[in-house]
Design a protein around this motif. Structure first.
Motif, short mmCIF file in Angstrom:
data_model
loop_
_atom_site.label_atom_id
_atom_site.label_comp_id
_atom_site.label_asym_id
_atom_site.label_seq_id
_atom_site.Cartn_x
_atom_site.Cartn_y
_atom_site.Cartn_z
N THR A 190 47.56 33.81 33.93
CA THR A 190 46.35 34.08 33.17
C THR A 190 45.50 35.10 33.90
O THR A 190 45.70 35.34 35.09
N THR A 191 44.55 35.69 33.18
CA THR A 191 43.57 36.59 33.80
C THR A 191 42.17 36.10 33.45
O THR A 191 41.97 35.36 32.47
N LEU A 192 41.21 36.52 34.24
CA LEU A 192 39.81 36.17 34.01
C LEU A 192 38.96 37.43 34.13
O LEU A 192 39.06 38.15 35.12
N ARG A 193 38.14 37.67 33.13
CA ARG A 193 37.24 38.82 33.13
C ARG A 193 35.80 38.33 33.12
O ARG A 193 35.42 37.46 32.32
N ASP A 220 41.52 38.60 44.20
CA ASP A 220 42.63 38.26 43.30
C ASP A 220 42.74 39.34 42.23
O ASP A 220 41.79 39.58 41.48
N PRO A 221 43.90 40.01 42.13
CA PRO A 221 44.02 41.10 41.15
C PRO A 221 43.94 40.62 39.70
O PRO A 221 43.77 41.45 38.79
N ARG A 222 44.05 39.33 39.48
CA ARG A 222 43.94 38.81 38.10
C ARG A 222 42.49 38.72 37.65
O ARG A 222 42.23 38.50 36.47
N LEU A 223 41.54 38.87 38.58
CA LEU A 223 40.12 38.79 38.26
C LEU A 223 39.55 40.19 38.09
O LEU A 223 39.67 41.04 38.97
N ARG A 224 38.88 40.43 36.97
CA ARG A 224 38.24 41.71 36.69
C ARG A 224 36.74 41.47 36.54
O ARG A 224 36.31 40.71 35.65
N VAL A 225 35.96 42.09 37.41
CA VAL A 225 34.51 41.91 37.39
C VAL A 225 33.86 43.24 37.03
O VAL A 225 34.13 44.27 37.66
N GLU A 226 33.00 43.23 36.01
CA GLU A 226 32.27 44.43 35.60
C GLU A 226 30.78 44.09 35.51
O GLU A 226 30.42 43.07 34.93
N VAL A 227 29.96 44.96 36.07
CA VAL A 227 28.51 44.81 35.98
C VAL A 227 27.96 46.02 35.24
O VAL A 227 28.20 47.16 35.64
N LEU A 228 27.22 45.77 34.17
CA LEU A 228 26.65 46.83 33.35
C LEU A 228 25.14 46.67 33.30
O LEU A 228 24.62 45.56 33.48
N PRO A 229 24.39 47.76 33.07
CA PRO A 229 22.93 47.64 33.02
C PRO A 229 22.48 46.57 32.04
O PRO A 229 21.73 45.66 32.38
#
Length: 354
Positions: A190-193, A220-229
């Motif tokens: 699984t992946t987590l965003r 962990d390469p399965r985790l994608r973290v994005e921060v937007l304004p």
């Protein structure tokens, strides 16, 4: 026909911005008689821009950040100048601040005969019992406009995609999700965003443990973290449509716009059974399936991780075995009818009726 002019306090959310038609004009983010009305108008801003001959209605949404004296002053001024006030009771239990202060604000509104818009019949019963307020039951309605693109059917093969989005509010246990998901053997495929709103200095301090957990698990390469304004509607819609499951790990909540968003975009919600969330789903009975519920409400905190993992494993198994969302066209038609009823109800409330 002259449109009713409405200022939302604040006007940031899709819930507020969609409440317009040929008879209702949302003033937030527009210029009226040379006055630029901010999208995120506050009571302080409103008090600085009297007289209010440029508006007809003040629609309050989240008063937790508004000092009670300012709230009383605005209500008194609205009464004095014949301006109507409407309050949507999104949160019966507060997300920010303490319950005592939150309920004080709601009692002030009830004392001034402000109508409380309740999103479910169960909320309406609670509000009448607790605050003795005038009420109107008007559902939350859509987050993503009906008819917007959802997702390809059938789903392309691949890992199950979990999503969490928004701000790191204290009523959502993101830290527990990260710890359980990363080391769960049965969730390896699984992946987590995480799609997050940019933090403030205050929120960095308040949510320091969560940010440390994010930094730790980001390896962990399965985790994608994005921060937007501040994620735009399109960015959030795209994220939800690109997920298999929207995780809603509420420690407590009254209602959830994110739950409605998952239904709009055909993602499977996995959520705690808390507040009035089951009542929100019940409003769409026969059109949507049940979310994957997990229970944190019985005062057994040592079971929270296990129950979360069981729910995530249930989602993973369902997705990998061909789970399909509800019929998008039928649900879009339902949302259009629902929105027409919502707008009719607001025309009555904004016009001073009930």
């Amino acid at each position: 026909m002259t449109a009713i002019r409405v200022v939302h306090i604040p006007g940031r959310t899709p819930y507020a911005r969609k409440l317009h038609d040929e008879g209702i004009q949302v003033l937030n983010g527009t210029t009226v008689d040379g006055l630029a009305v901010p999208r995120d108008a506050t009571l302080a801003w409103l008090l600085e821009h009297r007289p209010w001959d440029w508006l007809d209605v003040v629609h309050l949404h989240h008063p937790d950040f508004e000092p009670i004296p300012w709230l009383r002053t605005v209500l008194a001024e609205c009464c004095r100048f014949g301006k109507r006030v409407v309050f949507t009771a999104h949160d019966v239990s507060p997300v920010f601040g303490g319950q005592t202060e939150h309920h004080r604000r709601l009692r002030v509104l009830a004392e001034h005969s402000v109508p409380f818009v309740c999103l479910t019949p169960a909320t309406e019963a609670e509000v009448r019992w607790r605050f003795g307020a005038r009420t109107a039951m008007v559902p939350h309605g859509y987050v993503a406009p009906p008819g917007t693109l959802t997702r390809p059917v059938p789903r392309n093969p691949g890992p199950t995609r979990f999503l969490l989005y928004g701000s790191l509010r204290r009523n959502r246990d993101v830290k527990l999700v990260l710890a359980c998901w990363r080391f769960a053997r049965h969730l390896a495929e699984t992946t987590l965003r995480l799609l997050l709103r940019a933090p403030s200095r205050a929120s960095l301090a308040e949510d320091a443990e969560v940010w440390r957990a994010i930094r730790e698990h980001a390896a962990d390469p399965r985790l994608r973290v994005e921060v937007l304004p501040f994620p735009t509607d399109d960015e959030v819609n795209e994220a939800v449509a690109g997920a298999d499951c929207l995780l809603l790990p509420y420690r407590w909540a009254s209602h959830s716009g994110q739950l409605e968003h998952a239904l709009d975009r055909g993602a499977l919600p996995a959520t705690t059974r808390t507040g009035f969330l089951p009542d929100q789903v019940a409003l769409h009975r026969r059109l949507v399936g049940e979310p994957v519920w997990f229970d944190w409400s019985d005062h057994t905190p040592f079971e929270h991780g296990a129950r979360l993992l069981e729910a995530m494993q249930t989602v993973h198994s369902a997705i990998q075995n061909g789970w399909q969302p509800h019929d998008a066209e039928k649900f879009a038609d339902h949302r259009r009818r629902e929105h027409a009823e919502i707008m009719a109800a607001y025309r009555v409330l904004y016009g001073g009726g009930q």
